[in-house]
Write an enzyme that holds these catalytic residues in place. Sequence first.
Site, PDB file in Angstrom:
ATOM      1  N   SER A 107       0.572   1.419  76.999  1.00 37.26           N
ATOM      2  CA  SER A 107      -0.798   2.552  77.764  1.00 37.26           C
ATOM      3  C   SER A 107       0.119   3.621  78.995  1.00 37.26           C
ATOM      4  O   SER A 107       0.196   4.277  79.576  1.00 37.26           O
ATOM      5  CB  SER A 107      -1.734   1.966  78.211  1.00 37.26           C
ATOM      6  OG  SER A 107      -1.745   1.318  78.953  1.00 37.26           O
ATOM      7  N   ASP A 130      -6.854   5.364  86.907  1.00 37.91           N
ATOM      8  CA  ASP A 130      -8.493   4.787  86.902  1.00 37.91           C
ATOM      9  C   ASP A 130      -9.145   3.687  86.644  1.00 37.91           C
ATOM     10  O   ASP A 130      -9.940   3.292  86.077  1.00 37.91           O
ATOM     11  CB  ASP A 130      -8.558   5.455  84.625  1.00 37.91           C
ATOM     12  CG  ASP A 130      -7.698   4.635  84.192  1.00 37.91           C
ATOM     13  OD1 ASP A 130      -6.702   4.080  84.844  1.00 37.91           O
ATOM     14  OD2 ASP A 130      -7.401   5.106  83.652  1.00 37.91           O
ATOM     15  N   HIS A 166      -4.327   2.480  85.321  1.00 39.11           N
ATOM     16  CA  HIS A 166      -3.514   2.601  85.386  1.00 39.11           C
ATOM     17  C   HIS A 166      -3.343   4.062  86.496  1.00 39.11           C
ATOM     18  O   HIS A 166      -3.618   4.408  87.449  1.00 39.11           O
ATOM     19  CB  HIS A 166      -4.116   3.758  84.382  1.00 39.11           C
ATOM     20  CG  HIS A 166      -3.688   3.203  83.081  1.00 39.11           C
ATOM     21  ND1 HIS A 166      -4.834   2.571  82.320  1.00 39.11           N
ATOM     22  CD2 HIS A 166      -2.630   2.599  82.214  1.00 39.11           C
ATOM     23  CE1 HIS A 166      -4.626   2.341  81.335  1.00 39.11           C
ATOM     24  NE2 HIS A 166      -3.875   2.310  80.956  1.00 39.11           N
TER      25      HIS A 166
END
Length: 371
Positions: free
Chosen positions: A33, A339, A342
């Site tokens: 991610s 968040d 990240h």
Amino acid sequence: MGKPFFFLILLCFFPSHPASAQHYNALFNFGDSLSDTGNVVLAGLPYGMTYFGHHTGRCSDGRLVIDFIAEGIGLPHLPPSTANNTNFHRGANFAFIAAPALPFDFFHQRGLSHGLHVNASIHEQIDQFQKLLPSICGSPQDCKDFLSKSLLVVGEFGGNDYNTGLFGGWSITKVTSFVPHVTRVVADGIETVKLKFIIDGQRLIGLGAVDLIVPSVLPVGCFPLYLTLSDSSDPAEYGPRTGCLRKFNALAWYHNADLRRQLDQLRKKYPAVSIRYADFYAQIFDFVTDPLKYGFKAGALRTCCGAPGMSKYNFNLEAKCDQNGSTVCSDISAHVSWDGIHMTETAHRIIARGWLSGPYVNPPILSSPAS
Ligand SMILES: *[C@@H]1O[C@H](CO)[C@@H](O)[C@H](O)[C@H]1NC(C)=O
Ligand SMILES: *[C@@H]1O[C@H](CO)[C@@H](O)[C@H](O)[C@H]1NC(C)=O
Ligand SMILES: *[C@@H]1O[C@H](CO)[C@@H](O)[C@H](O)[C@H]1NC(C)=O
């Protein structure tokens, strides 16, 4: 032109001048991610709000490190490898959100496979790359020529392997036993054959890659998710200068030391190939110890897109970034954390600068040719 000519070119330009390859024809990325640019699209706005204006699959408010690397070497943002009707002649991105380095079986044997969300381990990503190559560059020999002018970024890998253990209820000591497996599979991916792979050919160096960047894992003990879920009343659990949870950073540090050892061995074995370590860890650690140096006025440990109520880090598992109850801070660029898991586009831009111009990739990606 026969083989000797080609050989000479290789010798002249690649072994002694790896850094001269800054005129890259293409960029290929493998990862999770931290670098997925659209293979998995899970969330909605506010992801993407700063730069794209809509959610692209990127886990940030804007661009990722790999986007800034592409911009820095004059290439377009990478299309996700699963994109339809797309031309991959300038590169492709094989990263998947939630991808571990290790394959399904490794976790299955340990009773942890329920924690896996995708089958996109490093070898599966490289398999996809190998399948796509003929459509990009033709024959294996043509692809070798093509890849000799490409930059490959392999990672970060490992974060999701450790998460799968930790969130599966394993102790950090037990999860630490994954480290040699993780770094070995990354090295295998970079290198060539292990028995299982003889059948389907070779890995990245075997395919012709000569210029690889291999990022470290992050000091996740400084990330709001971990700080919130492993909140402790014992001050000894925290770094005195950072406020980060030591045990998670120790795991990351151990992984990175082992990864560097693997890369040293690969460099000895393949002196003609440039294999550079990209130090995410040191840069983020510097964000945490000296946030104001980078304009992070909110400090490095506070989530921008989140909610209070669960921790002092503005991270709440019941109201994550694109969920009800969560709000976006008014000063995104004053935050490292987007968040809780990240980072913000601003943090990514600074990290990419450290890779393009130093000191966190050495020699830096944009360094002038060695002579
Ligand atoms: C590409 O097309 C397939 C089949 O229509 C679809 O399932 C897939 O989501 C598409 N890929 C992307 C990235 O949109
Ligand atoms: C991954 O592959 C295994 C078998 O190889 C399968 O059992 C599992 O459901 C797959 N997981 C996902 C998320 O597709
Ligand atoms: C979020 O709030 C909206 C509007 O109040 C509501 O329609 C929706 O069901 C809520 N979603 C969840 C997951 O609670």
